[in-house]
Design a protein around this motif. Structure first.
Motif, PDB file in Angstrom:
ATOM      1  N   ALA B 187       0.833  -1.200   0.000  1.00 29.88           N
ATOM      2  CA  ALA B 187       0.000   0.000   0.000  1.00 29.88           C
ATOM      3  C   ALA B 187       0.872   1.257   0.000  1.00 29.88           C
ATOM      4  O   ALA B 187       0.577   2.235  -0.687  1.00 29.88           O
ATOM      5  CB  ALA B 187      -0.922  -0.009   1.215  1.00 29.88           C
ATOM      6  N   ALA B 188       1.968   1.218   0.752  1.00 28.16           N
ATOM      7  CA  ALA B 188       2.853   2.386   0.838  1.00 28.16           C
ATOM      8  C   ALA B 188       3.616   2.586  -0.477  1.00 28.16           C
ATOM      9  O   ALA B 188       3.728   3.706  -0.968  1.00 28.16           O
ATOM     10  CB  ALA B 188       3.823   2.219   1.997  1.00 28.16           C
ATOM     11  N   ILE B 189       4.131   1.492  -1.048  1.00 24.76           N
ATOM     12  CA  ILE B 189       4.922   1.603  -2.276  1.00 24.76           C
ATOM     13  C   ILE B 189       4.020   2.004  -3.444  1.00 24.76           C
ATOM     14  O   ILE B 189       4.422   2.742  -4.339  1.00 24.76           O
ATOM     15  CB  ILE B 189       5.657   0.279  -2.574  1.00 24.76           C
ATOM     16  N   ASP B 190       2.771   1.525  -3.390  1.00 29.18           N
ATOM     17  CA  ASP B 190       1.819   1.838  -4.455  1.00 29.18           C
ATOM     18  C   ASP B 190       1.606   3.349  -4.551  1.00 29.18           C
ATOM     19  O   ASP B 190       1.395   3.887  -5.630  1.00 29.18           O
ATOM     20  CB  ASP B 190       0.495   1.131  -4.158  1.00 29.18           C
ATOM     21  N   ARG B 191       1.665   4.037  -3.414  1.00 23.26           N
ATOM     22  CA  ARG B 191       1.446   5.481  -3.395  1.00 23.26           C
ATOM     23  C   ARG B 191       2.733   6.256  -3.675  1.00 23.26           C
ATOM     24  O   ARG B 191       2.723   7.470  -3.828  1.00 23.26           O
ATOM     25  CB  ARG B 191       0.894   5.905  -2.023  1.00 23.26           C
ATOM     26  N   PHE B 192       3.862   5.527  -3.711  1.00 25.51           N
ATOM     27  CA  PHE B 192       5.160   6.171  -3.880  1.00 25.51           C
ATOM     28  C   PHE B 192       5.323   6.699  -5.310  1.00 25.51           C
ATOM     29  O   PHE B 192       4.973   6.016  -6.270  1.00 25.51           O
ATOM     30  CB  PHE B 192       6.262   5.154  -3.558  1.00 25.51           C
ATOM     31  N   ASP B 193       5.827   7.899  -5.442  1.00 22.43           N
ATOM     32  CA  ASP B 193       6.038   8.519  -6.756  1.00 22.43           C
ATOM     33  C   ASP B 193       7.423   8.126  -7.281  1.00 22.43           C
ATOM     34  O   ASP B 193       8.439   8.575  -6.760  1.00 22.43           O
ATOM     35  CB  ASP B 193       5.926  10.047  -6.610  1.00 22.43           C
ATOM     36  N   PHE B 194       7.434   7.261  -8.294  1.00 26.60           N
ATOM     37  CA  PHE B 194       8.709   6.728  -8.767  1.00 26.60           C
ATOM     38  C   PHE B 194       9.590   7.779  -9.452  1.00 26.60           C
ATOM     39  O   PHE B 194      10.769   7.556  -9.665  1.00 26.60           O
ATOM     40  CB  PHE B 194       8.467   5.519  -9.681  1.00 26.60           C
ATOM     41  N   LYS B 195       8.988   8.933  -9.772  1.00 21.80           N
ATOM     42  CA  LYS B 195       9.776  10.043 -10.321  1.00 21.80           C
ATOM     43  C   LYS B 195      10.838  10.480  -9.310  1.00 21.80           C
ATOM     44  O   LYS B 195      11.886  11.015  -9.686  1.00 21.80           O
ATOM     45  CB  LYS B 195       8.860  11.235 -10.616  1.00 21.80           C
ATOM     46  N   LEU B 196      10.538  10.285  -8.020  1.00 21.17           N
ATOM     47  CA  LEU B 196      11.474  10.704  -6.973  1.00 21.17           C
ATOM     48  C   LEU B 196      12.779   9.923  -7.061  1.00 21.17           C
ATOM     49  O   LEU B 196      13.836  10.418  -6.682  1.00 21.17           O
ATOM     50  CB  LEU B 196      10.847  10.518  -5.592  1.00 21.17           C
ATOM     51  N   ILE B 197      12.694   8.695  -7.552  1.00 22.11           N
ATOM     52  CA  ILE B 197      13.909   7.893  -7.715  1.00 22.11           C
ATOM     53  C   ILE B 197      14.779   8.516  -8.803  1.00 22.11           C
ATOM     54  O   ILE B 197      15.991   8.668  -8.637  1.00 22.11           O
ATOM     55  CB  ILE B 197      13.547   6.435  -8.053  1.00 22.11           C
ATOM     56  N   GLU B 198      14.118   8.921  -9.892  1.00 17.91           N
ATOM     57  CA  GLU B 198      14.861   9.594 -10.964  1.00 17.91           C
ATOM     58  C   GLU B 198      15.475  10.891 -10.455  1.00 17.91           C
ATOM     59  O   GLU B 198      16.617  11.213 -10.772  1.00 17.91           O
ATOM     60  CB  GLU B 198      13.926   9.897 -12.142  1.00 17.91           C
ATOM     61  N   ALA B 199      14.682  11.640  -9.661  1.00 15.30           N
ATOM     62  CA  ALA B 199      15.182  12.904  -9.118  1.00 15.30           C
ATOM     63  C   ALA B 199      16.429  12.653  -8.267  1.00 15.30           C
ATOM     64  O   ALA B 199      17.425  13.368  -8.381  1.00 15.30           O
ATOM     65  CB  ALA B 199      14.107  13.600  -8.297  1.00 15.30           C
ATOM     66  N   GLY B 200      16.395  11.626  -7.441  1.00 17.42           N
ATOM     67  CA  GLY B 200      17.535  11.294  -6.600  1.00 17.42           C
ATOM     68  C   GLY B 200      18.743  10.880  -7.435  1.00 17.42           C
ATOM     69  O   GLY B 200      19.875  11.294  -7.184  1.00 17.42           O
ATOM     70  N   TYR B 201      18.452  10.053  -8.450  1.00 18.08           N
ATOM     71  CA  TYR B 201      19.506   9.549  -9.326  1.00 18.08           C
ATOM     72  C   TYR B 201      20.145  10.712 -10.084  1.00 18.08           C
ATOM     73  O   TYR B 201      21.343  10.749 -10.325  1.00 18.08           O
ATOM     74  CB  TYR B 201      18.879   8.546 -10.293  1.00 18.08           C
ATOM     75  N   ASP B 202      19.313  11.680 -10.450  1.00 19.04           N
ATOM     76  CA  ASP B 202      19.791  12.858 -11.178  1.00 19.04           C
ATOM     77  C   ASP B 202      20.668  13.729 -10.286  1.00 19.04           C
ATOM     78  O   ASP B 202      21.594  14.385 -10.754  1.00 19.04           O
ATOM     79  CB  ASP B 202      18.574  13.664 -11.665  1.00 19.04           C
ATOM     80  N   LEU B 203      20.346  13.710  -8.986  1.00 19.47           N
ATOM     81  CA  LEU B 203      21.067  14.568  -8.027  1.00 19.47           C
ATOM     82  C   LEU B 203      22.205  13.800  -7.345  1.00 19.47           C
ATOM     83  O   LEU B 203      22.412  13.928  -6.148  1.00 19.47           O
ATOM     84  CB  LEU B 203      20.099  15.146  -7.002  1.00 19.47           C
ATOM     85  N   TYR B 204      22.883  12.987  -8.092  1.00 23.60           N
ATOM     86  CA  TYR B 204      24.155  12.359  -7.692  1.00 23.60           C
ATOM     87  C   TYR B 204      24.036  11.275  -6.613  1.00 23.60           C
ATOM     88  O   TYR B 204      25.040  10.863  -6.047  1.00 23.60           O
ATOM     89  CB  TYR B 204      25.157  13.429  -7.245  1.00 23.60           C
ATOM     90  N   ALA B 205      22.806  10.810  -6.293  1.00 24.02           N
ATOM     91  CA  ALA B 205      22.675   9.770  -5.287  1.00 24.02           C
ATOM     92  C   ALA B 205      22.940   8.401  -5.912  1.00 24.02           C
ATOM     93  O   ALA B 205      22.553   8.150  -7.045  1.00 24.02           O
ATOM     94  CB  ALA B 205      21.273   9.799  -4.679  1.00 24.02           C
ATOM     95  N   THR B 206      23.605   7.508  -5.150  1.00 28.50           N
ATOM     96  CA  THR B 206      23.778   6.133  -5.608  1.00 28.50           C
ATOM     97  C   THR B 206      22.464   5.394  -5.345  1.00 28.50           C
ATOM     98  O   THR B 206      21.591   5.892  -4.628  1.00 28.50           O
ATOM     99  CB  THR B 206      24.902   5.440  -4.824  1.00 28.50           C
TER     100      THR B 206
END
Lengths: 349, 298
Positions: B187-206
């Motif tokens: 239920a929690a992951i279903d509501r998670f915005d996967f764009k945030l992963i891209e945003a993190g990846y874009d901002l130098y996060a491993t």
């Protein structure tokens, strides 16, 4: 073409799927974006502009070709190792972090010291005028403020290139206009190369140093807003940017015949051609001056009036005339239309 | 005549009366009886004698030597408590480690496939707990599926003794409670915005930093809910340790049952039940603390 260019795409292609289900998102794109330039990729939705942007960001790997950043091949480099940051259409702000933490995220991941991060966050928040909101969470901000946080977050690590994926599309008209000016100011102040993706031609014309017009995975024309607007290479570009009258005709020695007996003095071509004339390039005068025409429709728009004119022989054109005091031609009136031959574009078929 | 406001309030009470009555009779009442029993003296064979006594509570933690009357810590009781907490924590950890990738997998499927996977996750709920536990027993016993398979494969020559060990209890509980972890995580992951992963990846996060600094903090409510849903029933588990742990590897639930049955010491059983209740309440208190602290709207 490497040192003075921020981003170079060499024959970049992107195909999704294989075999019969394959879909070509990008054909064979070659483009060179200069350092410190405000470059806009313009095109209708589905034209591949976002795919190209995602290839530059590193979220997509081109199926063919190469992408160079300051002369260095970065085609296979993951996004977290490219000095390139993205402003997402949906902003994608981290909901659990404050504005300051969002803005400092990139620097923190780069392993910068706390003092460095704080200084950069202060500076960038000042740049987008959000200092009073540093401790707020994204959910406590308005859409326009969230947009500026997204911008600040992408600018904070001082990337070589900033990618903006239709960042203004969620804002209302007034805010969008203000942000256009704001974006241009930020770009001038920071000197960072901006690559901006939009389907809004007006947005592209106001902000860009150069525009690349895309359609169906192909880059049709690259040029300054002036060149794109005044010398569109084909019918698609002419139609997509602003309003245009298209006139089909047969080029002869003395000009282009657009209707039996109606000849525009545009020479130097042969065979069937399409002429493009902007509505503001047409002048309406008393009958006898220029081509014969009859007013079919007149729409008053405030600063100017749009006249739909039926030329002798059938073809219709739209003329935009600045409103002025005094009598204006009315529907049914006979008028004369003159076209400056220099303002007529002859398009390739 | 009462005003409209009062009659509205009265109506409210009237409407909720059946629920309140049920709650009072079925939940609070028995709890009160257990609390009272824990302060009474034990009966000769079973039941209680209505004499006020702290003996049961004393016996929760201490024991008195039957010959010289010296008092020492009740090691046996404490080890049962410790084992219960330890096994419950381990169960929570295992179900989380298995549940997170599972929930992630389901949440990232296309909608149609997602429905099928969720359906599969809920199938175990259709079967009685006892039957599911015996099924696990069939898998891990010496002549069971797992040992036979490993022997035939040549990995081992002698069957591994899993049944009637803490490991068996752990496997059983992890199996039984896994869906309770997967569902809130999903239920929690279903509501998670996967764009945030891209945003993190874009901002130098491993990838690891994205998981730690972006994904886990955002799905934390689901993680906490899953952990509570697994930890609480694990702590009070009765059937699984009884069937898979044999008589020796008791957990609190079995120990309490023992006091009311063979042990014929109802006050002690009642006192132990209260202790279990306190531990569960403590866990829930931590839950509300943790989940409210990060609520941006709190």
């Amino acid at each position: 073409m490497s040192e003075e260019h921020a981003v170079v795409a060499q024959n970049v292609g992107k195909v999704y799927g294989t075999g019969a289900a394959a879909f070509t998102a990008l054909g064979d794109i070659s483009i060179a974006i200069r350092k410190g330039e405000f470059f806009t990729l313009l095109g209708p939705s589905g034209c591949g502009k976002t795919t190209l942007l995602r290839c530059i960001a590193g979220f997509e790997t081109p199926t063919s070709g190469a992408i160079l950043l300051s002369g260095r091949d970065i085609t296979g480099v993951p996004p977290n190792q490219r000095p390139v940051n993205t402003v997402f259409q949906s902003y994608a702000l981290f909901p659990h972090l404050t504005v300051a933490e969002n803005v400092g995220f990139g620097l923190k991941m780069q392993g910068k010291s706390k003092a460095e991060i704080d200084a950069a966050v202060d500076r960038v928040l000042g740049l987008v005028k959000l200092e009073p909101f540093a401790t707020r969470l994204p959910a406590q901000l308005s859409g326009g403020q969230q947009q500026r946080v997204a911008l600040a977050r992408a600018l904070a690590p001082e990337p070589e290139v900033l990618l903006l994926d239709e960042p203004l599309s969620a804002l209302d008209l007034k805010l969008r206009k203000a942000m256009q000016v704001e974006l241009k100011r930020l770009q001038t102040e920071t000197g960072i190369t901006f690559i901006f993706v939009t389907h809004d031609q007006e947005e592209a014309l106001t902000m860009s140093d150069r525009i690349g017009v895309m359609s169906a995975g192909a880059l049709l024309q690259v040029g300054s807003p002036h060149e794109i607007y005044e010398k569109p290479v084909d019918r698609f570009v002419a139609d997509f940017i602003g309003e245009t009258n298209f006139l089909e005709g047969e080029a002869r020695a003395d000009g282009v015949e657009i209707a039996p007996g109606v000849v525009l003095p545009v020479t130097g071509h042969a065979g069937p051609v399409t002429l493009a004339v902007r509505p503001e390039q047409l002048r309406i005068g008393p009958p006898g001056e220029g081509l014969e025409a009859e007013v079919a429709e007149a729409v008053y728009m405030g600063t100017d009036t749009h006249f739909t004119l039926t030329l002798a022989g059938g073809p219709q054109v739209v003329a935009r005339v600045q409103s002025r005091a005094g009598p204006e031609p009315r529907v049914g009136d006979k008028v004369g239309v003159s076209i400056d031959a220099a303002a007529v574009q002859v398009l390739a078929e | 005549m009462s005003g409209p406001g009062r009659s509205k309030a009265a109506n409210g009470w009237l409407l909720s009366a059946p629920a309140l009555l049920l709650l009072l009779v079925a939940a609070s009442g028995p709890l009160l009886i257990v609390a009272v029993y824990s302060f009474l003296e034990k009966g000769d064979y079973s039941g209680v004698r209505w004499i006020l006594s702290g003996e049961a509570w004393f016996r929760v933690l201490f024991e008195r030597d039957i010959f010289d009357g010296t008092v020492s810590l009740a090691d046996a009781n404490l080890s049962i408590f410790w084992r219960s907490v330890k096994l419950s924590l381990a169960t929570t950890f295992i179900t989380f480690a298995l549940g997170l990738p599972t929930a992630w997998f389901i949440a990232t499927r296309p909608p149609k496939a997602r429905a099928v996977w969720l359906f599969l996750i809920t199938i175990p709920f259709w079967t009685n707990l006892l039957i599911r536990t015996f099924a696990i027993m069939e898998v891990i016993r010496n002549q069971g599926l797992l040992n036979t398979f490993l022997i035939n494969l040549g990995v081992i020559s002698e069957p591994i003794q899993i049944l009637y060990t803490d490991t068996a209890v752990l496997i059983g509980m992890a199996y039984v409670y896994l869906p309770l972890m997967v569902l809130p995580l999903f239920a929690a992951i279903d509501r998670f915005d996967f764009k945030l992963i891209e945003a993190g990846y874009d901002l130098y996060a491993t990838r690891w930093r994205i998981l730690r600094s972006v994904v886990l903090p955002i799905i934390k409510p689901g993680i906490v809910a899953g952990c509570i849903l697994v930890f609480v029933p694990s702590l009070g588990a009765y059937v699984t340790p009884r069937v898979l742990g044999g008589g020796k590897n008791m957990m609190i639930g079995n120990f309490i049952e023992l006091q009311f049955g063979q042990g014929q010491n109802w006050p002690l059983g009642a006192a132990l039940s209260m202790v279990l209740l306190v531990i569960v309440m403590g866990a829930l208190l931590i839950y509300t603390r943790v989940s409210s602290r990060d609520d941006p709207h709190a």
